[in-house]
Design a protein around this motif. Structure first.
Motif: not given
Length: 416
Positions: A7, A15, A96, A124
């Motif tokens: 991420n 997140i 992510h 996301h």
């Protein structure tokens, strides 16, 4: 089970906190876990890999600003990182955000196709299937359904000042992102899942796992907030975002403030100093707070939470407000409408402030107590982060089982 999450950040932002919370749960259950991240410093995680450095970040950002080639910088940083992935040898890789000026998607996805490990990719936002932008709905642009080009959001994140490379970006993303043998896409809302099924990613299975919140932090919390800001005996309309951008609907609060009586006030949390300086007298501006305790107190003392978002994948602030017993009004946009029902709030058409005003008057007469218990129950029943993150671990196990079966099947096929 050995899990690698990738991420932009670790333990920071919504997140980043999701990634670190999943990491914590994996460790508690006896698994191995590492988070790889590209920006800032890691928080709430003791086992991480930093991808690149500040120079990599700035050169990637420059490439984006000038050439509109976001995701195609950071080559050396990505090569070094992928060597560490091989050494760690994870059983499953959970992606992510792979945008954010820190990793090269060309190198990453070609590696993933050869590495042949199960992949979970949580989307996301919409960046994975557009030629440029992360959010397109509020621009009313659906070119991604056929082919992105001449992007109307070129100057939105990830901002390009000069060139529009959306056509080639779309082509390259499509080439890179399709064709992985064992990848499951996860979306935080049904709205985003439906969009994915209309995109070039439609070949993959899509599972909806709502984002969850910490119900120990977000719960009714009495405070002296009203007294501190001279809001006693006033009806408080709350808004929370960081940063307050066009997409978050900042201008709608300014317009709404002109329609309120002296017994009503707006409180906005997450504003910049410049935004606070220009506020009308009946709008109280508060800088961003990293204190969940303070935020829960503000949610609790407010009479209604208004979310005039123009596009939202889910809307965690809606859920946080409900967990503190505060009903929600939101525009009919994105996944925001999935977070409430008839007992916990209202959905109005985008931009209809007259309807918002009428609902506020109705709520004033009915009283917040009509909604509070329903709001708290809904948040507890559907958005407990521990239950949501456990769904990810169950998905890891399913993905690994599928991969083992495929490998075994291929082995016997080759043997015959």
């Amino acid at each position: 089970m050995k899990v690698l999450q990738i991420n932009t950040a670790c333990g920071i932002g919504s997140i980043g906190r999701i990634a670190s919370d999943i990491h914590k749960m994996l460790i508690e259950q006896g698994h191995e876990s590492i988070i790889a991240y590209g920006r800032g410093t890691a928080h709430n995680c003791d086992n991480t890999i930093k991808i690149g450095n500040n120079l990599d970040f700035y050169t990637h950002a420059l490439k984006t600003r000038i050439l509109d080639k976001h995701g195609f910088g950071s080559k050396n940083a990505t090569r070094k990182f992928l060597e560490r992935v091989k050494n760690y040898n994870p059983d499953i890789i959970h992606l992510h955000n792979v945008h954010g000026y820190y990793i090269n998607i060309d190198l990453l996805f070609n590696f993933l196709k050869e590495y042949n490990k199960p992949i979970v990719w949580t989307l996301h936002d919409c960046w994975a299937f557009t030629g440029h932008c992360a959010h397109f709905d509020y621009a009313n642009c659906y070119k991604w359904e056929t082919h992105c080009q001449k992007c109307p959001e070129k100057k939105s994140y990830p901002k390009s000042i000069f060139l529009d490379n959306s056509y080639d970006n779309f082509e390259k993303k499509k080439e890179l992102f399709i064709g992985l043998k064992n990848m499951t896409l996860v979306t935080p809302s049904q709205w985003l899942a439906n969009l994915v099924k209309r995109s070039f990613l439609k070949e993959y299975p899509v599972k909806v796992i709502n984002n969850g919140i910490d119900l120990n932090a977000f719960k009714p919390a009495p405070s002296d907030f009203r007294k501190k800001y001279d809001l006693e005996n006033k009806f408080i309309i709350l808004g929370v975002a960081s940063p307050w951008t066009r997409r978050k609907g900042f201008e709608y609060f300014i317009e709404l403030s002109k329609m309120l009586s002296v017994k009503e006030a707006v409180v906005l949390v997450g504003l910049s100093k410049k935004q606070i300086q220009g506020l009308p007298k009946n709008v109280i501006g508060i800088n961003r707070t990293n204190s969940t305790k303070e935020l829960a107190e503000i949610y609790t003392t407010s009479d209604v939470f208004f979310n005039p978002t123009l596009e939202e994948v889910l809307g965690l602030t809606n859920i946080e407000a409900q967990a503190c017993g505060t009903p929600v009004i939101t525009f009919n946009t994105g996944g925001s409408i999935e977070t409430i029902d008839n007992s916990t709030g209202y959905i109005v058409e985008k931009g209809d402030l007259q309807e918002v005003k009428q609902i506020i008057q109705r709520m004033k007469k009915e009283g917040k107590e009509k909604y509070s218990n329903y709001c708290i129950a809904r948040a507890n029943n559907y958005y407990d982060k521990n239950k949501k993150f456990q769904e990810y671990i169950e998905l890891y196990n399913i993905s690994m089982t599928m991969n083992i079966r495929e490998d075994t099947g291929n082995y016997f096929l080759r043997k015959d």
